[in-house]
Design a protein around this motif. Sequence first.
Motif, PDB file in Angstrom:
ATOM      1  N   GLN A  19       1.072  -1.240   0.102  1.00 62.68           N
ATOM      2  CA  GLN A  19      -0.060  -0.047  -0.022  1.00 62.68           C
ATOM      3  C   GLN A  19       0.851   1.226   0.047  1.00 62.68           C
ATOM      4  OE1 GLN A  19      -3.214  -0.272  -0.460  1.00 62.68           O
ATOM      5  NE2 GLN A  19      -3.111   1.845  -0.751  1.00 62.68           N
ATOM      6  N   ARG A  20       1.959   1.113   0.735  1.00 61.23           N
ATOM      7  CA  ARG A  20       2.714   2.556   0.770  1.00 61.23           C
ATOM      8  C   ARG A  20       3.458   2.465  -0.344  1.00 61.23           C
ATOM      9  NH1 ARG A  20       5.643   0.247   5.620  1.00 61.23           N
ATOM     10  NH2 ARG A  20       7.476   0.475   4.370  1.00 61.23           N
ATOM     11  N   LEU A  21       3.943   1.656  -1.193  1.00 54.99           N
ATOM     12  CA  LEU A  21       4.655   1.508  -2.480  1.00 54.99           C
ATOM     13  C   LEU A  21       3.620   2.230  -3.481  1.00 54.99           C
ATOM     14  CD1 LEU A  21       6.893   1.015  -4.352  1.00 54.99           C
ATOM     15  CD2 LEU A  21       6.198  -1.194  -4.816  1.00 54.99           C
ATOM     16  N   ILE A  22       2.421   1.622  -3.572  1.00 53.37           N
ATOM     17  CA  ILE A  22       1.310   2.230  -4.469  1.00 53.37           C
ATOM     18  C   ILE A  22       1.299   3.667  -4.310  1.00 53.37           C
ATOM     19  CG2 ILE A  22      -0.973   2.126  -5.188  1.00 53.37           C
ATOM     20  CD1 ILE A  22      -0.778  -0.984  -4.595  1.00 53.37           C
ATOM     21  N   GLU A  23       1.031   4.147  -2.983  1.00 54.03           N
ATOM     22  CA  GLU A  23       0.722   5.219  -2.621  1.00 54.03           C
ATOM     23  C   GLU A  23       1.829   6.223  -3.011  1.00 54.03           C
ATOM     24  OE1 GLU A  23      -0.494   5.430   1.426  1.00 54.03           O
ATOM     25  OE2 GLU A  23      -2.273   4.392   1.068  1.00 54.03           O
ATOM     26  N   ALA A  24       3.156   5.779  -2.643  1.00 50.32           N
ATOM     27  CA  ALA A  24       4.368   6.539  -2.907  1.00 50.32           C
ATOM     28  C   ALA A  24       4.739   6.624  -4.604  1.00 50.32           C
ATOM     29  CB  ALA A  24       5.543   6.040  -2.295  1.00 50.32           C
ATOM     30  N   ALA A  25       4.414   6.007  -5.419  1.00 49.56           N
ATOM     31  CA  ALA A  25       4.298   5.633  -6.617  1.00 49.56           C
ATOM     32  C   ALA A  25       3.947   7.114  -7.730  1.00 49.56           C
ATOM     33  CB  ALA A  25       3.980   4.548  -7.532  1.00 49.56           C
TER      34      ALA A  25
END
Length: 182
Positions: free
Chosen positions: A10-16
Amino acid sequence: RRYLKPDEAQRLIEAAAPHLKGPIEFALLTGVRFSNWVGLDWSQIDMRARTITFRVKSKRPGGKVLTIPMSEGVLVLLARYGPKDAGPVWFYKGKPFRDITDGWRAALRRAGIEDFRVHDLRHTAATWMRQRGVPLEVVRDVLGHADIRTTQLYAHVERAELRAAVDELAGQLRQEGGRWTK
């Protein structure tokens, strides 16, 4: 070989960057190889039949054909991109993209995730399937592996899952008065 926990994903998707959010989510929802998701074309997608057909790495010239069903999540994700008859699905600045290196590294840095490769999205999908009880043979078929031993390298098992497995065995038999009974 590493995989993401759901909160890390979730953090990766949000940070992308905006142009990478959909492709990363697609990779996590399908487990397909980078070359297949980065070059995804609408001609491979059948929204009505809810299937996606890929040419995958194989010893056969031209690869082998792999058709996977679309989950509700994949269907909704692709619908947001305005399905067409043909043409690339993913774009950056109006052009189909192939190289995501800079955007990928930036997303990992912003998400605080270390030691994670693009290919590890595939490991993540395989591991998540196994953690939800999907039989290894089915994971193999979704990933398009010819040999289940390869799938075993992708579908990581955590210690807690091993503990739960042996606890299940103990639940089958109970010791009463020094004897095992059902």
